[in-house]
Scaffold this motif. Structure first.
Motif, PDB file in Angstrom:
ATOM      1  N   THR A  16     -17.841  -5.439  -5.120  1.00 10.75           N
ATOM      2  CA  THR A  16     -17.143  -4.303  -5.756  1.00 10.75           C
ATOM      3  C   THR A  16     -16.234  -3.723  -4.723  1.00 10.75           C
ATOM      4  O   THR A  16     -16.788  -3.335  -3.375  1.00 10.75           O
ATOM      5  N   SER A  17     -14.931  -3.812  -5.014  1.00 11.03           N
ATOM      6  CA  SER A  17     -13.833  -3.132  -4.234  1.00 11.03           C
ATOM      7  C   SER A  17     -13.578  -1.663  -4.530  1.00 11.03           C
ATOM      8  O   SER A  17     -13.659  -1.281  -5.709  1.00 11.03           O
ATOM      9  N   ALA A  18     -14.027  -0.732  -3.568  1.00 10.87           N
ATOM     10  CA  ALA A  18     -13.867   0.595  -3.618  1.00 10.87           C
ATOM     11  C   ALA A  18     -12.247   1.040  -3.542  1.00 10.87           C
ATOM     12  O   ALA A  18     -11.761   1.831  -4.179  1.00 10.87           O
ATOM     13  N   ILE A  19     -11.876   0.501  -2.287  1.00  7.06           N
ATOM     14  CA  ILE A  19     -10.315   0.476  -2.116  1.00  7.06           C
ATOM     15  C   ILE A  19      -9.931  -0.848  -1.533  1.00  7.06           C
ATOM     16  O   ILE A  19     -10.474  -1.527  -0.894  1.00  7.06           O
ATOM     17  N   ALA A  20      -8.750  -1.131  -2.011  1.00  6.16           N
ATOM     18  CA  ALA A  20      -8.232  -2.617  -1.669  1.00  6.16           C
ATOM     19  C   ALA A  20      -6.795  -2.410  -1.140  1.00  6.16           C
ATOM     20  O   ALA A  20      -5.755  -1.869  -1.895  1.00  6.16           O
ATOM     21  N   ASP A  21      -6.617  -3.062   0.000  1.00  7.22           N
ATOM     22  CA  ASP A  21      -5.322  -3.176   0.496  1.00  7.22           C
ATOM     23  C   ASP A  21      -4.331  -2.067   0.757  1.00  7.22           C
ATOM     24  O   ASP A  21      -3.146  -2.068   0.345  1.00  7.22           O
ATOM     25  N   LEU A  34      -4.186  13.018  -1.492  1.00  6.83           N
ATOM     26  CA  LEU A  34      -4.641  11.633  -2.044  1.00  6.83           C
ATOM     27  C   LEU A  34      -5.064  12.327  -3.538  1.00  6.83           C
ATOM     28  O   LEU A  34      -6.138  13.301  -3.613  1.00  6.83           O
ATOM     29  N   VAL A  35      -4.481  11.766  -4.686  1.00  3.75           N
ATOM     30  CA  VAL A  35      -4.802  12.407  -6.012  1.00  3.75           C
ATOM     31  C   VAL A  35      -5.003  10.995  -6.839  1.00  3.75           C
ATOM     32  O   VAL A  35      -4.407  10.052  -6.764  1.00  3.75           O
ATOM     33  N   GLY A  36      -5.988  11.346  -7.859  1.00  2.80           N
ATOM     34  CA  GLY A  36      -6.177  10.424  -8.926  1.00  2.80           C
ATOM     35  C   GLY A  36      -7.705  10.742  -9.739  1.00  2.80           C
ATOM     36  O   GLY A  36      -8.090  11.936  -9.386  1.00  2.80           O
ATOM     37  N   ARG A  37      -7.675  10.051 -10.638  1.00  2.00           N
ATOM     38  CA  ARG A  37      -9.098  10.257 -11.665  1.00  2.00           C
ATOM     39  C   ARG A  37     -10.101  10.077 -10.888  1.00  2.00           C
ATOM     40  O   ARG A  37     -10.284   9.334  -9.828  1.00  2.00           O
ATOM     41  N   SER A  38     -11.493  10.585 -11.287  1.00  2.00           N
ATOM     42  CA  SER A  38     -12.832  10.335 -10.727  1.00  2.00           C
ATOM     43  C   SER A  38     -13.028   8.774 -10.503  1.00  2.00           C
ATOM     44  O   SER A  38     -12.794   8.129 -11.366  1.00  2.00           O
ATOM     45  N   GLY A  39     -13.514   8.328  -9.491  1.00  2.00           N
ATOM     46  CA  GLY A  39     -13.631   7.005  -9.441  1.00  2.00           C
ATOM     47  C   GLY A  39     -12.565   6.350  -8.782  1.00  2.00           C
ATOM     48  O   GLY A  39     -12.806   5.051  -8.699  1.00  2.00           O
ATOM     49  N   CYS A  40     -11.403   6.868  -8.557  1.00  2.00           N
ATOM     50  CA  CYS A  40     -10.330   6.083  -8.012  1.00  2.00           C
ATOM     51  C   CYS A  40     -10.241   5.268  -6.627  1.00  2.00           C
ATOM     52  O   CYS A  40      -9.412   4.830  -6.310  1.00  2.00           O
ATOM     53  N   GLY A  41     -11.091   6.290  -5.902  1.00  2.00           N
ATOM     54  CA  GLY A  41     -11.149   5.686  -4.391  1.00  2.00           C
ATOM     55  C   GLY A  41     -10.728   6.713  -3.587  1.00  2.00           C
ATOM     56  O   GLY A  41     -10.948   6.373  -2.167  1.00  2.00           O
ATOM     57  N   LYS A  42     -10.342   7.736  -3.742  1.00  2.00           N
ATOM     58  CA  LYS A  42      -9.757   8.689  -2.895  1.00  2.00           C
ATOM     59  C   LYS A  42     -10.726   9.230  -1.691  1.00  2.00           C
ATOM     60  O   LYS A  42     -10.490   9.432  -0.686  1.00  2.00           O
ATOM     61  N   ALA A 201       1.141  19.423  -1.704  1.00  2.00           N
ATOM     62  CA  ALA A 201       1.528  18.302  -0.793  1.00  2.00           C
ATOM     63  C   ALA A 201       2.942  18.162  -0.399  1.00  2.00           C
ATOM     64  O   ALA A 201       3.955  18.488  -1.075  1.00  2.00           O
ATOM     65  N   GLU A 202       3.185  17.388   0.793  1.00  2.00           N
ATOM     66  CA  GLU A 202       4.634  17.159   1.295  1.00  2.00           C
ATOM     67  C   GLU A 202       4.552  15.583   1.102  1.00  2.00           C
ATOM     68  O   GLU A 202       5.673  15.340   0.407  1.00  2.00           O
ATOM     69  N   LYS A 203       3.567  14.967   1.379  1.00  2.00           N
ATOM     70  CA  LYS A 203       3.579  13.483   0.681  1.00  2.00           C
ATOM     71  C   LYS A 203       2.431  13.449  -0.373  1.00  2.00           C
ATOM     72  O   LYS A 203       1.286  13.782  -0.173  1.00  2.00           O
ATOM     73  N   LEU A 204       2.702  12.727  -1.473  1.00  2.00           N
ATOM     74  CA  LEU A 204       1.562  12.556  -2.631  1.00  2.00           C
ATOM     75  C   LEU A 204       1.389  11.284  -2.632  1.00  2.00           C
ATOM     76  O   LEU A 204       2.324  10.477  -2.857  1.00  2.00           O
ATOM     77  N   VAL A 205       0.080  10.885  -2.930  1.00  4.20           N
ATOM     78  CA  VAL A 205      -0.444   9.376  -3.102  1.00  4.20           C
ATOM     79  C   VAL A 205      -1.080   9.381  -4.153  1.00  4.20           C
ATOM     80  O   VAL A 205      -2.243  10.077  -4.224  1.00  4.20           O
ATOM     81  N   VAL A 206      -0.789   8.685  -5.252  1.00  3.89           N
ATOM     82  CA  VAL A 206      -1.703   8.639  -6.349  1.00  3.89           C
ATOM     83  C   VAL A 206      -2.376   7.262  -6.528  1.00  3.89           C
ATOM     84  O   VAL A 206      -1.782   6.134  -6.276  1.00  3.89           O
ATOM     85  N   LEU A 207      -3.702   7.216  -6.506  1.00  3.37           N
ATOM     86  CA  LEU A 207      -4.455   6.245  -6.592  1.00  3.37           C
ATOM     87  C   LEU A 207      -5.320   6.065  -7.973  1.00  3.37           C
ATOM     88  O   LEU A 207      -5.351   6.632  -8.782  1.00  3.37           O
ATOM     89  N   ASP A 208      -5.469   4.685  -8.121  1.00  3.99           N
ATOM     90  CA  ASP A 208      -6.289   4.307  -9.450  1.00  3.99           C
ATOM     91  C   ASP A 208      -6.945   3.020  -9.251  1.00  3.99           C
ATOM     92  O   ASP A 208      -6.095   2.071  -8.495  1.00  3.99           O
ATOM     93  N   GLU A 209      -8.024   2.960  -9.540  1.00  2.00           N
ATOM     94  CA  GLU A 209      -8.645   1.721  -9.302  1.00  2.00           C
ATOM     95  C   GLU A 209      -8.731   1.143  -7.921  1.00  2.00           C
ATOM     96  O   GLU A 209      -8.648  -0.004  -7.576  1.00  2.00           O
ATOM     97  N   GLY A 210      -8.915   2.231  -7.097  1.00  3.68           N
ATOM     98  CA  GLY A 210      -8.892   1.657  -5.502  1.00  3.68           C
ATOM     99  C   GLY A 210      -7.607   1.154  -4.815  1.00  3.68           C
ATOM    100  O   GLY A 210      -7.352   0.772  -3.717  1.00  3.68           O
ATOM    101  N   LYS A 211      -6.478   1.220  -5.685  1.00  4.51           N
ATOM    102  CA  LYS A 211      -5.151   0.736  -5.379  1.00  4.51           C
ATOM    103  C   LYS A 211      -4.100   2.142  -5.433  1.00  4.51           C
ATOM    104  O   LYS A 211      -4.178   2.905  -5.937  1.00  4.51           O
ATOM    105  N   ILE A 212      -3.254   2.099  -4.335  1.00  2.00           N
ATOM    106  CA  ILE A 212      -1.997   3.007  -4.447  1.00  2.00           C
ATOM    107  C   ILE A 212      -1.120   2.613  -5.460  1.00  2.00           C
ATOM    108  O   ILE A 212      -0.602   1.623  -5.593  1.00  2.00           O
ATOM    109  N   GLN A 213      -0.678   3.600  -6.556  1.00  3.13           N
ATOM    110  CA  GLN A 213       0.040   3.323  -7.331  1.00  3.13           C
ATOM    111  C   GLN A 213       1.712   3.831  -7.145  1.00  3.13           C
ATOM    112  O   GLN A 213       2.316   3.319  -7.638  1.00  3.13           O
TER     113      GLN A 213
END
Length: 362
Positions: A16-21, A34-42, A201-213
């Motif tokens: 199982t990949s929690a965060i990828a690349d 780092l922002v995203g839904r629960s379980g996104c890997g943040k 945030a000065e820099k916002l990083v949106v994550l979903d399913e372990g990947k940066i969106q």
């Protein structure tokens, strides 16, 4: 202070990949959220930076030094958790000074720094109390102070305000922003709360399913979402995403038709048929504005009315469809559920997304 850089970082639990690349650079002194839904890997990503989780592949650099093989205690970062983890048998002063004591700092210096930090956080009058005698907000300030006093290269904060009530969250959030502006320490902050994300945030990083969106400033990400996931996550209420049929410069929504302006009617869109139309609630107004250029009309059946004081949130269903739209009207709305209302949509503020992969078309 330090720059933090991640290059192709992944973390696996078995298959199982929690965060990828993940590749990401946080500049020296920058506040990155780092922002995203629960379980996104943040949180997993934050813990790999801290050294609390092992990296499965890729590299993490702090101040240009690869730290993959360094234990957490040697990475010179300070982490603040949702659970404040204060020592219950220590006073506030002892909790604040504990890290300096472990570094063999002399007692006079510890006392001076404890007083300085306590004053900046508004907890100087609490120095002789123990954690059980403090409110949640006071405990959180002690936890922040304990991290600040170490003068680490970076702060890592994992949903530190989630246990506080609304008013206290707002106060502490403002305090965090003030402290960062004053100290300019590289900060990586994890939250699922988009208000915290947008305001801090000065820099916002949106994550979903372990990947940066998407990566960008809060304004860039909000105003130019890369895909439906980002568009549907940011905003309160979030962007309305409506199924539509595209043909010859027009969108068919149920039995209603919206003509697309020339600037949106591009070559890529001409190859689409089923799409999603994205409309922010603030792009919708009452029909009195509909004579303005680049406005389209939609008729809705009102399903829900939520008075919010100076404005009212309305939820309306598009007839002949299952599509629902949220939008605001000023003041108190005099209608009732099941009423029909025709609204104006500012086509300069709409987006069109690919139905299959969710990527933004225009």
């Amino acid at each position: 202070m330090a720059k933090v850089a991640l290059k192709d970082v992944s973390r696996y639990y078995g298959n199982t990949s929690a965060i990828a690349d993940i590749s990401l650079t946080i500049e020296d002194g920058q506040f990155c959220v780092l922002v995203g839904r629960s379980g996104c890997g943040k949180s997993t990503l934050l813990r790999t930076i801290a050294g609390l989780e092992a990296v499965s592949q890729g590299s993490i650099y702090i101040n240009d030094r690869r730290v993959n093989d360094l234990p957490a205690r040697n990475r010179d970062v300070a982490m603040v958790f949702q659970n404040y983890a204060l020592y219950p048998h220590f006073t506030v002063a002892e909790n604040l000074g504990f890290g300096l004591k472990m570094r063999k700092t002399d007692k006079k210096t510890i006392n001076q720094q404890v007083k300085t930090i306590a004053q900046s956080l508004g907890i100087a009058h609490l120095l002789q109390r123990k954690p059980k005698q403090l409110s949640g907000g006071q405990q959180q300030r002690v936890a922040l102070g304990r991290a600040i006093i170490r003068q680490p290269q970076a702060f890592l904060l994992d949903e530190p305000l989630s246990n506080l009530d609304t008013q206290l969250r707002e106060e502490t959030r403002a305090e965090l922003k003030r402290l960062h502006q004053e100290l300019k320490i590289t900060t990586i902050y994890v939250t699922h709360d988009q208000v915290e994300a947008m305001t801090l945030a000065e820099k916002l990083v949106v994550l979903d399913e372990g990947k940066i969106q998407q990566i960008g400033s809060p304004e860039e990400v909000y105003n130019n979402p890369a895909n439906m996931m980002v568009a549907g996550f940011l905003g309160n209420p979030p962007m309305n995403l409506i199924k539509a049929q595209y043909q010859d410069g027009e969108l068919q929504i149920g039995k209603q038709t919206v003509s697309i302006p020339e600037n949106l009617n591009n070559h890529q869109l001409s190859h689409q048929n089923k799409v999603y139309l994205g409309i922010r609630p603030e792009a919708i107004s009452d029909i009195s504005s509909s004579e303005m250029p680049d406005m389209a009309k939609l008729t809705l059946q009102i399903e829900l009315i939520e008075p919010l004081g100076r404005e009212t949130l309305l939820r309306g269903k598009i007839p002949e469809t299952e599509e629902v739209i949220n939008f605001f009207v000023s003041g108190t709305w005099s209608g009732k559920p099941k009423d029909q209302l025709t609204v104006a949509v500012d086509l300069k503020q709409v987006f069109i997304f690919n139905e299959i992969n969710g990527e933004r078309i225009v």
